[in-house]
Design an enzyme around this catalytic site. Structure first.
Site, short mmCIF file in Angstrom:
data_model
loop_
_atom_site.label_atom_id
_atom_site.label_comp_id
_atom_site.label_asym_id
_atom_site.label_seq_id
_atom_site.Cartn_x
_atom_site.Cartn_y
_atom_site.Cartn_z
N ARG A 47 52.87 55.64 49.46
CA ARG A 47 53.04 55.25 50.87
C ARG A 47 54.06 56.08 51.64
O ARG A 47 54.57 55.64 52.64
CB ARG A 47 53.37 53.76 50.97
CG ARG A 47 52.28 52.89 50.40
CD ARG A 47 52.39 51.42 50.73
NE ARG A 47 51.44 50.71 49.91
CZ ARG A 47 51.69 50.31 48.66
NH1 ARG A 47 52.87 50.50 48.11
NH2 ARG A 47 50.77 49.69 47.97
N GLY A 100 53.63 43.77 39.02
CA GLY A 100 53.52 42.31 38.99
C GLY A 100 52.34 41.79 38.19
O GLY A 100 52.29 40.62 37.84
N GLU A 101 51.41 42.68 37.88
CA GLU A 101 50.26 42.28 37.05
C GLU A 101 50.44 42.76 35.61
O GLU A 101 49.51 42.73 34.81
CB GLU A 101 48.96 42.87 37.62
CG GLU A 101 48.42 42.12 38.82
CD GLU A 101 49.29 42.26 40.05
OE1 GLU A 101 49.59 43.40 40.44
OE2 GLU A 101 49.71 41.23 40.61
N TRP A 107 57.32 46.14 45.77
CA TRP A 107 56.66 47.44 45.92
C TRP A 107 56.38 47.89 47.35
O TRP A 107 55.55 48.79 47.56
CB TRP A 107 55.37 47.47 45.09
CG TRP A 107 54.47 46.27 45.21
CD1 TRP A 107 54.51 45.14 44.46
CD2 TRP A 107 53.38 46.09 46.13
NE1 TRP A 107 53.52 44.26 44.84
CE2 TRP A 107 52.81 44.83 45.86
CE3 TRP A 107 52.82 46.88 47.12
CZ2 TRP A 107 51.71 44.32 46.57
CZ3 TRP A 107 51.72 46.38 47.83
CH2 TRP A 107 51.18 45.12 47.54
N ASN A 130 54.62 38.45 43.74
CA ASN A 130 54.13 37.25 43.08
C ASN A 130 54.89 36.93 41.80
O ASN A 130 55.50 37.80 41.18
CB ASN A 130 52.64 37.40 42.75
CG ASN A 130 52.37 38.57 41.82
OD1 ASN A 130 52.41 39.73 42.24
ND2 ASN A 130 52.10 38.30 40.55
N ASP A 146 48.91 34.88 43.23
CA ASP A 146 49.11 36.33 43.36
C ASP A 146 49.43 36.71 44.80
O ASP A 146 49.07 37.78 45.26
CB ASP A 146 47.88 37.11 42.88
CG ASP A 146 48.14 38.62 42.85
OD1 ASP A 146 49.30 39.01 42.66
OD2 ASP A 146 47.19 39.40 43.04
N ASP A 153 51.78 38.12 46.70
CA ASP A 153 52.97 38.95 46.92
C ASP A 153 53.40 38.84 48.37
O ASP A 153 52.58 39.01 49.26
CB ASP A 153 52.63 40.43 46.70
CG ASP A 153 52.24 40.78 45.29
OD1 ASP A 153 51.07 40.57 44.94
OD2 ASP A 153 53.09 41.29 44.56
N ARG A 167 51.17 36.74 53.26
CA ARG A 167 49.96 36.77 52.44
C ARG A 167 49.49 35.33 52.17
O ARG A 167 48.32 35.08 51.97
CB ARG A 167 50.26 37.51 51.13
CG ARG A 167 49.05 37.81 50.29
CD ARG A 167 49.28 39.05 49.45
NE ARG A 167 48.43 39.10 48.27
CZ ARG A 167 48.41 40.10 47.40
NH1 ARG A 167 49.20 41.14 47.58
NH2 ARG A 167 47.62 40.08 46.34
#
Lengths: 576, 197
Positions: free
Chosen positions: A136, A197-198, A246, A264, A306, A308, A333
């Site tokens: 990004r 996070g996953e 992130w 999350n 989830d 985030d 979110r």
């Protein structure tokens, strides 16, 4: 890959042996980036993720405006040669543009002509597992650039040549730790937050010395034993409880406070990590000097969806209920549009309302701002639970914008999506997916009777009223929004590959251009030699593609799955 | 999915790295902690062992595989040294038993009694191939990477049938020798993702 090769990045930090910088010519007369320039950027430049530290995504340029945008045309394009999701804003400093692409490339271009000065290619390891192959953007400081990589390094480049100046390993990519964000630079500190996070990580925000790459502080988003907030966890859950960080934070120079969004809780089903789980799904207020947590606000406790909340809140001086105050605005979110008051030592709840359909929240506690959950729509172990919106939320990471002209907030929202999964015990293996469900069990369902999916929404944060909405019948909306003083709202984000300009006051579609691919990237406005330009990267992938796949293959809604990949920088202007 | 030896190996690597980064530490000593051969790609005559589940580490026999799937994840194992080649995730494979009549002419010679093996690492972004699901387009079940939805048909040399992956998964030829599933030769095709432009 052999052990020796694996060790090279650690051993050879601050060399450029594992990178390639192709020089087509050094940049002359580069303008060094200072604290003052970042605090008060020239109108024609875009040097921070959202142009200004307040995260508003607003450009004061107005040469291109509601009257003449119909005559806006491409003036140059540039193929990056890279596939996957091109999410970075073109960063512009006095006529020099820096593009980043997936796979860790940085390209320096003449912002007026599109001519290339140099290109840096990160040499990623062969065994790297990229769940989110994207980047990004580069942070700027003095005559250096800062790139955060998916193999979990922060790299400093010479802005004039693209040569590597230092390269610091942040954590271990083999454990699922990686970086995708644009670093935030504050007073000579390069600040990043980790992804994963996953993958069973414990999230953190970390600062490096801009000149040397030396680590200055690291603040974990999940407090350890003895730290305030640790009591909101059970047993050892905190060690792998998620809280990735992130996305780039915003910054209030007056109080010297960084506002950083936290992701999350992990794994997803809430009953696998009982407690409020601070500081997951929160905004942290951090001291840039030492990383100390000044205060926080948690958007929802015990995250199970989830959701985030990594997109940092916008800092807006807001007039509401007969008073002016320093606000934080965050379309979450979790489907709640948040208006908060930021004070040096506290973040107060002011107002919140759903901006898309949700069946998860029954209301918000007026005193605390804590949402009241409907347990029927909260994922747990051992049974399938459905919830609205989907796990991509009412608005995912793509940024909303605030116009100082119209005083409205423009939100790239998704309506009529629900999701669900069955919570399942999954052993934690470093570097492997750890969702608390089978990946193939995650669903995206369109609500019956849905007439559209994506919504570009204009909200008045002073009243909580929706002023206008542009709805997309055949596409989700998955791209950042930028507003300009020319009363334009710019956004891509749809599967028809369009880049669009809307009237900020009315929502009227004023202009559109079909591009090479879908646009997930952030539009920017800049000026060189008295001419205003609008730039954006077109390059579809990652979650925009995932939602598109789910729409096309899991739902009978007549959507074709044909959005070609491949990145191109597009630059537009109005012919004089 | 984790075995104690795997965790131990990780610990060793971390210690090795920490030591090696220190300027005064001798570098080569650290690398030798990994069993020799554990990062070599699969070799001819290697056996295959379960990579996960209750039988992790045990040699896979043809009768362990159910016809029509689901696939199992496996590591190659050197039969002479008993070293399991799991020092690189690029060595992991997925194995599935299919009807030999369904296999195309390139795939059949690499199969053993309908059993085919492919690299478990997606050619798109390097994620693990974890799912065996009905194809997005068509009725047959396919190998799927759940990160970005790429699908590969194991009957046709794991060619890409859906998603962003640019090329097929590397194939690992098999034979049955002395009743055991055995690797007949090195990977055909490239393992891993391009990781470049």
């Amino acid at each position: 890959m052999t052990m020796k090769q694996w060790l090279l990045p650690g051993l050879l930090a601050s060399t450029c042996l594992f990178s390639i910088a192709c020089s087509a010519g050094p940049i002359e007369n580069y303008s060094p980036v200072t604290s003052d320039r970042l605090k008060n950027p020239e109108p024609g430049n875009w040097m921070l993720y959202r142009r200004t530290y307040d995260g508003q995504g607003y450009s004061p340029l107005k040469e291109i405006n509601t009257s003449n945008v119909k005559d806006m045309r491409p003036v140059w394009t540039f193929s990056t040669g890279v596939v996957e999701g091109h999410e970075a804003p073109p960063i512009v400093n006095n006529g020099i543009m820096f593009i980043t692409t997936p796979m860790g490339q940085v390209i320096a271009l003449n912002a007026k002509t599109g001519d290339e000065y140099w290109r840096y290619k990160r040499q990623l390891p062969d065994d790297l597992f990229q769940l989110h192959p994207t980047n990004r953007g580069v942070g700027l400081w003095q005559d250096k650039l800062y790139l955060a990589t998916t193999d979990d390094h922060v790299v400093a480049l010479d802005a004039k040549t693209g040569k590597v100046l230092w390269d610091t390993k942040v954590q271990d990519y083999k454990k699922g730790q990686y970086l995708t964000l644009m670093p935030l630079v504050v007073d000579g500190k390069v600040i990043v937050g980790g992804s994963g996070g996953e993958l069973g990580v414990r999230g953190y925000v970390v600062a490096f010395d801009a000149d040397t790459g030396k680590e200055l502080w690291r603040t974990f988003t999940i407090p350890g034993p003895g730290e305030p907030g640790h009591e909101t966890w059970t047993g050892d859950d905190w060690k792998s409880g998620g809280g990735s960080a992130w996305m780039t934070g915003n910054y209030d120079p007056e109080t010297r406070t960084i506002y950083w969004g936290v992701g999350n809780a992990a794994p997803w089903p809430g009953d696998t990590h009982p407690g409020d789980n601070l500081y997951t799904t929160s905004v942290l207020a951090l001291d840039p000097d030492n990383g100390k947590i000044k205060t926080h606000f948690q958007y929802h406790p015990n995250d199970s969806w989830d959701w985030d909340e990594v997109d940092a809140p916008m800092l807006v001086d807001l007039q509401r209920d007969g008073r002016t105050f320093k606000s934080l605005i965050h379309p979450g979110r979790n489907a709640i549009f948040w208006v908060l008051e930021r004070k040096p030592d506290k973040i107060n709840y002011v107002a919140g309302w759903p901006f898309v359909h949700t069946d998860v929240w029954k209301g918000i506690e007026a005193e605390t701002g804590k949402p009241i959950v409907d347990p029927a729509h909260k994922p747990v172990m051992g049974k399938r639970v459905e919830f609205c919106p989907s796990l991509w939320g009412g608005k995912d990471w793509p940024s909303a914008a605030y116009s100082q002209n119209t005083k409205l907030v423009y939100v790239p929202a998704n309506e009529n999506f629900c999701g669900g999964f069955t919570g399942e015990k999954v052993p934690l293996v470093a570097g492997q997916l750890w969702l608390g469900t089978k990946p193939e069990d995650i669903g995206l369902k369109v609500r019956p009777g849905a007439t559209h999916f994506g919504e570009l929404q204009a909200w008045d944060p002073a009243t909580g009223k929706k002023v206008w909405s542009h709805n997309f019948p055949k596409s989700h909306l998955f791209g950042s929004v930028t507003a300009t003083a020319g009363d334009l709202v710019l956004v891509g984000g749809t599967n028809d590959r369009m880049f669009r300009a809307f009237h900020a006051k009315t929502g009227e579609l004023l202009w559109e251009q079909k591009t090479n691919s879908g646009i997930m990237g952030m539009p920017v406005a800049y000026e060189v030699d008295g001419t205003q330009y609008i730039a954006v990267q077109s390059g579809w992938g990652v979650d925009a593609q995932r939602i598109q796949d789910a729409l096309a293959t899991q739902n009978d809604v007549g959507i074709e799955n044909n959005v070609p990949q491949g990145g191109v920088v597009w630059v537009f202007a109005v012919k004089k | 999915m984790s075995s104690p030896s795997n965790k131990t190996r990780r610990t060793i690597i971390l210690t090795a790295l920490a030591t090696a980064v220190h300027a005064s530490a001798p570098r080569p000593a650290a690398a030798e902690e990994d069993p020799p051969g554990s990062d070599l790609r699969p070799q001819k005559a290697d056996l295959l062992v379960f990579a996960e589940g209750d039988h992790a580490g045990e040699v896979i026999k043809p009768e362990d595989l159910k016809a029509g799937g689901p696939p199992v994840r496996a590591w190659p194992k050197d039969p002479k040294t008993s070293v399991v080649r799991k020092a690189s995730r690029l060595n992991e494979v997925v194995i599935v038993k299919l009807d030999p009549a369904e296999l195309d002419d390139d795939t059949r010679p690499r199969s053993a009694d309908g059993i085919v093996a492919y690299s478990a690492i997606c050619s798109h972004a390097g994620c693990p191939i974890t799912a065996w699901v009905k194809a997005a387009q068509g009725d047959k079940e396919v190998l799927k990477c759940m990160c970005h939805n790429s699908e590969f048909d194991p009957r046709q040399g794991a060619q890409v049938v859906f998603g962003p992956a640019p090329r097929r998964l590397a194939a690992l030829p098999l034979v049955i020798a002395d009743g055991s599933l055995t690797i007949a030769g090195p990977f055909i095709g490239k393992t891993g993702a391009p990781q470049g432009g």
